[in-house]
Design a protein around this motif. Structure first.
Motif, PDB file in Angstrom:
ATOM      1  N   SER A  26      -0.102  -3.700  -1.269  1.00 49.51           N
ATOM      2  CA  SER A  26       0.939  -3.104  -2.776  1.00 49.51           C
ATOM      3  C   SER A  26       0.100  -1.800  -3.192  1.00 49.51           C
ATOM      4  N   ARG A  27      -0.791  -1.341  -2.579  1.00 53.28           N
ATOM      5  CA  ARG A  27      -0.827   0.656  -3.030  1.00 53.28           C
ATOM      6  C   ARG A  27      -0.861   1.196  -1.497  1.00 53.28           C
ATOM      7  N   GLY A  28      -0.838   2.363  -1.632  1.00 45.69           N
ATOM      8  CA  GLY A  28      -0.946   3.266  -0.773  1.00 45.69           C
ATOM      9  C   GLY A  28       0.879   4.211  -0.235  1.00 45.69           C
ATOM     10  N   LEU A  29       0.363   4.963   0.710  1.00 47.05           N
ATOM     11  CA  LEU A  29       1.770   5.461   0.801  1.00 47.05           C
ATOM     12  C   LEU A  29       2.391   4.272   2.088  1.00 47.05           C
ATOM     13  N   PRO A  30       3.913   4.446   1.965  1.00 47.31           N
ATOM     14  CA  PRO A  30       4.590   3.865   3.049  1.00 47.31           C
ATOM     15  C   PRO A  30       3.811   3.759   4.118  1.00 47.31           C
ATOM     16  N   ALA A  31       3.692   2.983   5.921  1.00 48.16           N
ATOM     17  CA  ALA A  31       2.978   3.187   6.205  1.00 48.16           C
ATOM     18  C   ALA A  31       3.263   2.017   7.666  1.00 48.16           C
ATOM     19  N   PHE A  32       3.388   1.778   8.662  1.00 48.81           N
ATOM     20  CA  PHE A  32       3.712   1.203   9.127  1.00 48.81           C
ATOM     21  C   PHE A  32       2.726   1.090  10.961  1.00 48.81           C
ATOM     22  N   GLU A  47       9.741   0.785  15.406  1.00 53.16           N
ATOM     23  CA  GLU A  47      10.542   1.038  15.286  1.00 53.16           C
ATOM     24  C   GLU A  47      12.302  -0.007  15.553  1.00 53.16           C
ATOM     25  N   ARG A  50      11.512  -1.939  12.590  1.00 52.71           N
ATOM     26  CA  ARG A  50      12.049  -1.227  11.045  1.00 52.71           C
ATOM     27  C   ARG A  50      13.946  -1.441  10.756  1.00 52.71           C
ATOM     28  N   PHE A  60      14.035  -2.730   4.451  1.00 53.00           N
ATOM     29  CA  PHE A  60      12.619  -3.100   4.696  1.00 53.00           C
ATOM     30  C   PHE A  60      11.578  -3.288   3.629  1.00 53.00           C
ATOM     31  N   GLU A  62       8.922  -0.546   1.740  1.00 55.79           N
ATOM     32  CA  GLU A  62       8.342   0.426   1.811  1.00 55.79           C
ATOM     33  C   GLU A  62       7.136   0.355   1.033  1.00 55.79           C
ATOM     34  N   ARG A  63       6.217  -0.031   1.811  1.00 54.12           N
ATOM     35  CA  ARG A  63       5.112  -0.300   1.344  1.00 54.12           C
ATOM     36  C   ARG A  63       4.105  -0.263   2.656  1.00 54.12           C
TER      37      ARG A  63
ATOM     38  N   GLY B  91      -1.681   2.146  -6.868  1.00 54.28           N
ATOM     39  CA  GLY B  91      -0.651   1.737  -6.775  1.00 54.28           C
ATOM     40  C   GLY B  91       0.229   2.410  -5.526  1.00 54.28           C
ATOM     41  N   TYR B  93       2.686   4.404  -3.978  1.00 54.09           N
ATOM     42  CA  TYR B  93       3.094   6.046  -4.109  1.00 54.09           C
ATOM     43  C   TYR B  93       4.127   6.229  -2.628  1.00 54.09           C
ATOM     44  N   PHE B 119       8.396   7.870   7.500  1.00 54.76           N
ATOM     45  CA  PHE B 119       8.578   7.729   8.663  1.00 54.76           C
ATOM     46  C   PHE B 119       9.862   8.464   9.059  1.00 54.76           C
TER      47      PHE B 119
END
Lengths: 512, 123
Positions: A26-32, A47, A50, A60, A62-63, B91, B93, B119
């Motif tokens: 629930s925090r941080g930059l979106p990544a996968f 890929e 997603r 999708f 954005e977390r 939170g 970002y 991405f």
């Protein structure tokens, strides 16, 4: 939020439990990110997952998404983890509960539909063993898994369909095993035995080979019909029994050779690799160990045309599978055992030019050349072959003979009926031994099932002295005689059976 | 002011106006630290958004989207991480891009807002 989705991992013919852990932060930059030793195909599943989720009209998240494929120390191969990963992500976002005792397995297409995967049968067998109730598989792979009774196989068509089900909005129709008709009707043989003119002795040898699962070596000049005979061989083989069929299908499923919507294999495989094959291709291997031709020919036929031309390393590697009916492949990272109980049919020319012993043409090879050619196959390999047969040149007059003679030749089907009878006999005999055919007999089986009368024993002892039979060859003679007796439906081995078996010893025409 | 700087500055004005219309609350412009510069920082509801604005006059020398490479995205990621650490933001970002194409006489041909460019697979 963390969700755990159960899946499985296929290693050779074994299956392991695997867990896909999906954490959506629930925090941080979106990544996968995917961890847990993913190989390229697994890493690329990011890929696919997603795009498939977006194309299923679901946003999708954005977390920061972290996927762990546990256990983390086993390399993950293949594209089957798309579905568990996608289900895990959506479960965290949409908050639905996953059904208990369920495994997910499948590759996603970019449009959100599911694609056929390899190893579905292995997964179903594993699920039954572990008491897993439900397995979710691509619809195209569901049929082969549905063979296994006691497991609910959900044929999933698309990601959105699965979501509706998991959210409790629709119900699923479980997969029911259907025999694929088109596959059944495929006749394995290219030729019928009746198309081969002459060669009665070779045909008889083939009948024995088929009945007792014995290995066969044919020697003859070019064009005498060796290849044709071998290609007709599948036509006289019985169908696979239920247990064999499952074993063979397992190997084919693991190596991705079962077509979409395919069912169990019922005809015996016939593998005819070219002589340029590498040892790893023949035996199995590679950095990620795959079954080789010997395993793909399990319970079927391995036909090695131009036997002498195969690389020596490949031929020598045949020793273990020929003897034990299985092959253990050890590499630095893993050790895998594949079954490889096959009938070897090998064919070769008598010399490099091919015309040694030819009634009319003269052989132009020097003695040294012939020796060198023969030496390409080592004694230990030759010793493991039961039947030797010469395939002489057919007279042109016979080829153009009248239709009456042609019609009198036996059809494959008729020979097959005799073979099936002999095999049934063997199967009943070895019911409790865990083997199917005479060729698989160990010495203790021979003692138990091949009682030899004094007379028969004397013939064998004499022959042993004359032919210089090795201990292995001695037992092979008894096994062949057993098969000959089975073909005649006779209880005990008689002198005539041993006498016929002895005819299929290699004959040294040069007298030493 | 140098011509390209002027175009960039105008672009940032356009982007800020555009985002305000989308109910973003802009809190920083041209935020600078040792990792580089962030054109706009804004709140989109509870998410902190770092915005890279790219402006081009005409597209004959490539689109503004093309001009964002992985190096820039990595820079933005590092910078954003530094900013959130500094401000103790705990939170969600993300990093956005606003791409603007201007016409010959400073007319606006298009404004495109891309949410979450992390991405992007760029060269």
């Amino acid at each position: 939020m963390l969700v755990k989705v159960a899946s499985a991992l296929n290693l050779g013919l074994n299956t392991m439990e695997m867990e896909v852990e999906v954490n959506v932060a629930s925090r941080g930059l979106p990544a996968f990110d995917i961890v847990g030793l993913p190989t390229k195909a697994v890493a690329e599943s990011k890929e696919r997952v997603r795009t498939a989720i977006i194309n299923s009209n679901i946003q999708f998240p954005e977390r920061r998404i972290m996927v762990n494929l546990a256990p983390g120390d086993v390399p993950k191969e293949g594209s089957f983890y798309d579905l568990p990963i996608a289900v895990g992500i959506l479960a965290t976002v949409m908050g639905f509960k996953l059904p208990e005792k369920s495994v997910f397995f499948g590759e996603l297409s970019l449009d959100g539909t599911l694609r056929h995967v390899k190893g579905a049968l292995l997964l179903a067998l594993f699920a039954r063993e572990k008491g897993i109730k439900n397995i979710f598989l691509p619809k195209a792979s569901a049929n082969e898994a549905a063979v296994v009774k006691g497991v609910n196989v959900y044929p999933v068509e698309s990601l959105s369909q699965l979501l509706f089900f998991l959210c409790g909005q629709i119900t699923f129709e479980l997969a029911v095993y259907k025999v694929n008709q088109s596959e059944q009707s495929v006749s394995a043989a290219e030729f019928d035995m009746s198309e081969v003119l002459g060669q009665e002795q070779a045909k008889r040898a083939m009948e024995i080979a088929a009945a007792g699962n014995h290995n066969l070596f044919m020697v003859g000049s070019p064009g005498s019909g060796k290849t044709m005979l071998a290609r007709a061989f599948p036509g006289i083989l019985p169908l696979l029994n239920e247990k064999e069929s499952l074993d063979v299908t397992k190997i084919y499923s693991a190596s991705g050779r079962i077509p979409p919507r395919g069912s169990l294999m019922t005809t015996r495989p016939f593998r005819a690799p070219h002589h340029t094959i590498s040892p790893a291709g023949l035996i199995g291997g590679g950095s990620r160990i795959k079954p080789g031709e010997v395993s793909l020919a399990h319970r079927g036929v391995l036909f090695l045309d131009e036997f002498n031309e195969f690389p020596r390393t490949a031929l020598e590697a045949l020793r273990q599978p020929l003897e034990d009916g299985c092959i253990s492949i050890c590499r630095s990272k893993e050790k895998i055992t594949f079954p490889s109980q096959f009938t070897l049919i090998a064919s070769a020319n008598p010399c490099p030019c091919g015309y040694l012993y030819h009634p009319k043409k003269t052989c132009i090879c020097t003695r040294r050349e012939i020796e060198k050619y023969k030496k390409r196959i080592s004694g230990p390999v030759l010793d493991r072959i039961d039947l030797y047969v010469e395939v002489p040149v057919v007279d042109i007059k016979v080829l153009s003979c009248d239709e009456r003679i042609k019609k009198s030749l036996e059809l494959s089907e008729k020979i097959r009926q005799r073979v099936v009878k002999a095999r049934d006999l063997q199967q009943r005999r070895f019911d409790k031994e865990g083997i199917y055919t005479n060729a698989e007999m160990r010495n203790k089986h021979i003692k138990k099932y091949c009682r030899l009368s004094k007379e028969v024993n004397q013939v064998l002892i004499n022959a042993g002295a004359n032919f210089q039979l090795s201990a292995r060859a001695y037992f092979k003679m008894i096994k062949i005689a057993r098969t000959v007796a089975d073909l005649e439906n006779v209880q005990d081995i008689e002198v005539s059976h041993i006498a016929e078996a002895l005819q299929y010893r290699p004959q040294d025409k040069d007298g030493g | 002011m140098n011509k390209n700087l002027e175009i960039g500055y105008n672009g940032e004005l356009i982007a800020a106006k555009y985002l305000r219309e989308k109910k973003y609350e802009i809190i920083e412009r041209n935020y600078r630290n040792k990792y580089g510069e962030i054109d706009l920082i804004a709140w989109d509801k509870k998410a902190l958004v770092f915005v890279e604005v790219r402006t081009k006059v005409g597209q004959q020398f490539g689109s503004p989207e093309d001009s964002i490479n992985w190096k820039k995205i990595n820079k933005l990621k590092r910078n954003a991480a530094a900013y959130t650490a500094l401000k103790k933001h705990a939170g969600v970002y993300r990093i956005d891009a606003v791409c603007i194409v201007l016409g010959e006489n400073s007319s606006i041909e298009r404004v495109t807002h891309y949410q979450n460019i992390t991405f992007w697979r760029v060269g």
